[in-house]
Design an enzyme around this catalytic site. Structure first.
Site, PDB file in Angstrom:
ATOM      1  N   HIS A  49       0.890  -1.154   0.000  1.00  0.00           N
ATOM      2  CA  HIS A  49       0.000   0.000   0.000  1.00  0.00           C
ATOM      3  C   HIS A  49       0.931   1.208   0.000  1.00  0.00           C
ATOM      4  O   HIS A  49       2.057   1.118   0.517  1.00  0.00           O
ATOM      5  CB  HIS A  49      -0.879   0.026   1.260  1.00  0.00           C
ATOM      6  CG  HIS A  49      -1.867  -1.091   1.304  1.00  0.00           C
ATOM      7  ND1 HIS A  49      -1.855  -2.065   2.264  1.00  0.00           N
ATOM      8  CD2 HIS A  49      -2.913  -1.384   0.490  1.00  0.00           C
ATOM      9  CE1 HIS A  49      -2.831  -2.918   2.042  1.00  0.00           C
ATOM     10  NE2 HIS A  49      -3.486  -2.532   0.973  1.00  0.00           N
ATOM     11  N   ASP A  52       2.282   1.749   3.329  1.00  0.00           N
ATOM     12  CA  ASP A  52       3.217   0.738   3.845  1.00  0.00           C
ATOM     13  C   ASP A  52       4.641   1.230   3.570  1.00  0.00           C
ATOM     14  O   ASP A  52       5.554   0.997   4.359  1.00  0.00           O
ATOM     15  CB  ASP A  52       3.056  -0.626   3.128  1.00  0.00           C
ATOM     16  CG  ASP A  52       1.742  -1.320   3.458  1.00  0.00           C
ATOM     17  OD1 ASP A  52       1.290  -1.229   4.617  1.00  0.00           O
ATOM     18  OD2 ASP A  52       1.175  -1.961   2.545  1.00  0.00           O
ATOM     19  N   HIS A 213     -12.290 -13.191  -3.268  1.00  0.00           N
ATOM     20  CA  HIS A 213     -13.258 -12.217  -3.780  1.00  0.00           C
ATOM     21  C   HIS A 213     -14.170 -12.852  -4.837  1.00  0.00           C
ATOM     22  O   HIS A 213     -15.363 -12.552  -4.898  1.00  0.00           O
ATOM     23  CB  HIS A 213     -12.537 -11.015  -4.376  1.00  0.00           C
ATOM     24  CG  HIS A 213     -11.717 -10.229  -3.389  1.00  0.00           C
ATOM     25  ND1 HIS A 213     -10.974  -9.126  -3.757  1.00  0.00           N
ATOM     26  CD2 HIS A 213     -11.527 -10.368  -2.054  1.00  0.00           C
ATOM     27  CE1 HIS A 213     -10.349  -8.633  -2.690  1.00  0.00           C
ATOM     28  NE2 HIS A 213     -10.672  -9.375  -1.646  1.00  0.00           N
ATOM     29  N   ASP A 250      -9.367 -14.812   3.713  1.00  0.00           N
ATOM     30  CA  ASP A 250      -7.935 -14.832   3.352  1.00  0.00           C
ATOM     31  C   ASP A 250      -7.207 -16.050   3.929  1.00  0.00           C
ATOM     32  O   ASP A 250      -6.116 -15.940   4.509  1.00  0.00           O
ATOM     33  CB  ASP A 250      -7.230 -13.538   3.805  1.00  0.00           C
ATOM     34  CG  ASP A 250      -7.782 -12.296   3.117  1.00  0.00           C
ATOM     35  OD1 ASP A 250      -8.303 -12.413   1.997  1.00  0.00           O
ATOM     36  OD2 ASP A 250      -7.689 -11.204   3.709  1.00  0.00           O
TER      37      ASP A 250
HETATM   38  C1  3MF Z   1      -9.254  -6.666   0.693  1.00  0.00           C
HETATM   39  C2  3MF Z   1      -8.026  -6.897  -0.056  1.00  0.00           C
HETATM   40  C3  3MF Z   1      -6.961  -5.848   0.105  1.00  0.00           C
HETATM   41  C4  3MF Z   1      -6.174  -5.593  -1.167  1.00  0.00           C
HETATM   42  C5  3MF Z   1      -5.003  -4.710  -0.894  1.00  0.00           C
HETATM   43  C6  3MF Z   1      -4.185  -4.434  -2.114  1.00  0.00           C
HETATM   44  C7  3MF Z   1      -6.026  -5.459   2.261  1.00  0.00           C
HETATM   45  O1  3MF Z   1     -10.140  -7.678   0.610  1.00  0.00           O
HETATM   46  O2  3MF Z   1      -7.879  -7.905  -0.699  1.00  0.00           O
HETATM   47  O3  3MF Z   1      -6.115  -6.273   1.145  1.00  0.00           O
HETATM   48  O4  3MF Z   1      -5.733  -6.784  -1.717  1.00  0.00           O
HETATM   49  O5  3MF Z   1      -5.468  -3.535  -0.369  1.00  0.00           O
HETATM   50  O6  3MF Z   1      -4.907  -3.823  -3.075  1.00  0.00           O
HETATM   51 MG    MG Z   2      -6.457  -8.711  -1.989  1.00  0.00          MG
END
Ligand code: 3MF
Ligand code: MG
Length: 344
Positions: A49, A52, A213, A250
Site C-alpha cells: 500500500h 506501507d 473475492h 484470506d
Molecule cells: C481486501 C483486499 C486488500 C487488497 C489490498 C491491495 C487489504 O479484501 O484484498 O487487502 O488486496 O489492499 O490492493
Molecule cells: Mg487482496
C-alpha cells in the site's frame, strides 16, 4: 519449478491478529524486520500500500514522499527484493468514509485523486509500474445513497486521471463484491474489464484477481482467471482461500478446496502466467490462534501448496483427459481428477 515462479506478499500479511471482535494477539513486527522474512520464506516480491512504504504520507509534501520512498527502494535493494505493486490506501481516511472516487462529496473525490497521484510517485520511486486498485468503499450500504451510473463515470474519470498522470503505469483493478460496503460497484472481473474499456487507454488497465473475492461473488476463481487470460489482462493475482459466503477470510491457498486451487494453478500454468514477469501474489492471513513465532506459516504453506499443485497439474494424464472429453464421459473425468489429487 520454484525458480520458474516468483512469489510476493504484502507486509499486511504478517499481522497482529486483531479482528472486529478482539484486540491484537501478537506483537507487531517492524517493516524492516518483515523484509528480512521474505527470502527466508521463499518470496522475491513485496506488495505495497502507498503508506506501507511511506507511513503518514498525508502530512508530507510530494517531494518528501518521494524521498522516503527512495529510502524504501534502497531497503529492497539491500534485501535483493522487488516491489511488485503499489496500491493507494483510500479506505481509512475520514474523508473517504462514503467512498473515495465515487464519494458524493467533491472534496473527497479530489483528495482520492490526489492521493492516487502520490501513490504513483511512490511506485516510480520503488521502480514498479504496477498500481493495484482495490475499490474498497466504492459502493453503498443502501442503494439510494449514490447514483450507480454516475459512480461508474467517476471511476472512469479517476482512472483516466492516473493514466494521464504517468504514461508508463499499468493499473490492475482488484474486484470484490462486498465488504466493507454492502454492494460494491466493481464486483467481478467482467465489471473491471468493462470499466477498463471505458478509459482513455484500455491497454494499460487490467485486473488483480483474488480467489476469495471471486468466491464471495459466487464465481469460480479459475474461470475468472481464464476470462482475464483470454483478454490478456491478468496483471497479477491474490491467491488465498475462502470457506463459503461470509466475511473475507484470506485463508491459506488450497486450504479449503484443493480441487478449486488445483484448477487455478492449472489454468495459470497452462497459459504461461508469470512468463511476462507477473508474480504469484498471495493475500493470506494467519489464523488468530497462531503464536508469535509461527505466524508466517500461512505464507510458506501457501507457496508450498502452489508448487505442489504445479507438479500435479503437469503430471495429469492429459491424453486420458482428452479421451474422456472426446467420449463426453465427465463422470470418469471427475474420478480421474479426484484420484489424481489423492495421489492415485
Ligand atoms: C481486501 C483486499 C486488500 C487488497 C489490498 C491491495 C487489504 O479484501 O484484498 O487487502 O488486496 O489492499 O490492493
Ligand atoms: Mg487482496
Amino acid at each position: 519449478m520454484a525458480g520458474e515462479y516468483r512469489f510476493s506478499f504484502g507486509p499486511w500479511n504478517v499481522h497482529e491478529g486483531a479482528d472486529p471482535f478482539g484486540p491484537t494477539v501478537r506483537r507487531s513486527i517492524t517493516f524492516a524486520r518483515k523484509l528480512k522474512l521474505y527470502k527466508k520464506l521463499g518470496f522475491d516480491g513485496v506488495q505495497f500500500h502507498d503508506d506501507d512504504a511511506v507511513p503518514d504520507m498525508n502530512g508530507l509534501s510530494p517531494k518528501d514522499i518521494t524521498k522516503k520512498a527512495k529510502e524504501v527502494r534502497q531497503m529492497l535493494v539491500d534485501e535483493d527484493l522487488t516491489a511488485e505493486f503499489v496500491a493507494p490506501r483510500l479506505w481509512e481516511d475520514e474523508r473517504t468514509i462514503d467512498g473515495a472516487y465515487t464519494s458524493n462529496d467533491k472534496k473527497a473525490r479530489e483528495y482520492a485523486k490526489d492521493r492516487s497521484r502520490r501513490a504513483i510517485d511512490i511506485a516510480v520511486a520503488l521502480e514498479t509500474k504496477l498500481i493495484v486498485l482495490w475499490l474498497a468503499r466504492e459502493g453503498t450500504y443502501i442503494r439510494e445513497a449514490k447514483d450507480s451510473k454516475v459512480a461508474v463515470d467517476r471511476l472512469v474519470a479517476a482512472i483516466d486521471d492516473m493514466l494521464d498522470y504517468n504514461p508508463d503505469i499499468k493499473i490492475a483493478i482488484e474486484p470484490k463484491p462486498n465488504e466493507p460496503m454492502d454492494q460494491a460497484y466493481i464486483p467481478t472481473t467482467g465489471h473491471a474489464l468493462a470499466l477498463a474499456s471505458l478509459t482513455h487507454n484500455p491497454k494499460r488497465v487490467g485486473v488483480n484477481i483474488e480467489t476469495a473475492h471471486t468466491i464471495l461473488a459466487g464465481l469460480d476463481p479459475s474461470d475468472e482467471m481464464g476470462f482475464a487470460l483470454a483478454c490478456d489482462k491478468l496483471y497479477t493475482v491474490h491467491l488465498n482461500d475462502q470457506n463459503g459466503l461470509k466475511f473475507d477470510e484470506d485463508k491459506s491457498f488450497g486450504s479449503v478446496d484443493l480441487r478449486r486451487a488445483f484448477n487455478q494453478v492449472r489454468i495459470l500454468d497452462k497459459y504461461n502466467y508469470g512468463k511476462k514477469g507477473e508474480f504469484v501474489g498471495l493475500d493470506v492471513k494467519a489464523m488468530r490462534t497462531q503464536k508469535q513465532d509461527a505466524a508466517t506459516k500461512h505464507l510458506s504453506n501457501s507457496r508450498t501448496i502452489f508448487l505442489r499443485l504445479v507438479e500435479l497439474a503437469r503430471s495429469l494424464d492429459e491424453r486420458k483427459v482428452n479421451e474422456l472429453i472426446a467420449a463426453r464421459d465427465y463422470e470418469e473425468l471427475d474420478l480421474l481428477i479426484v484420484n489424481h489429487l489423492m495421489g492415485k
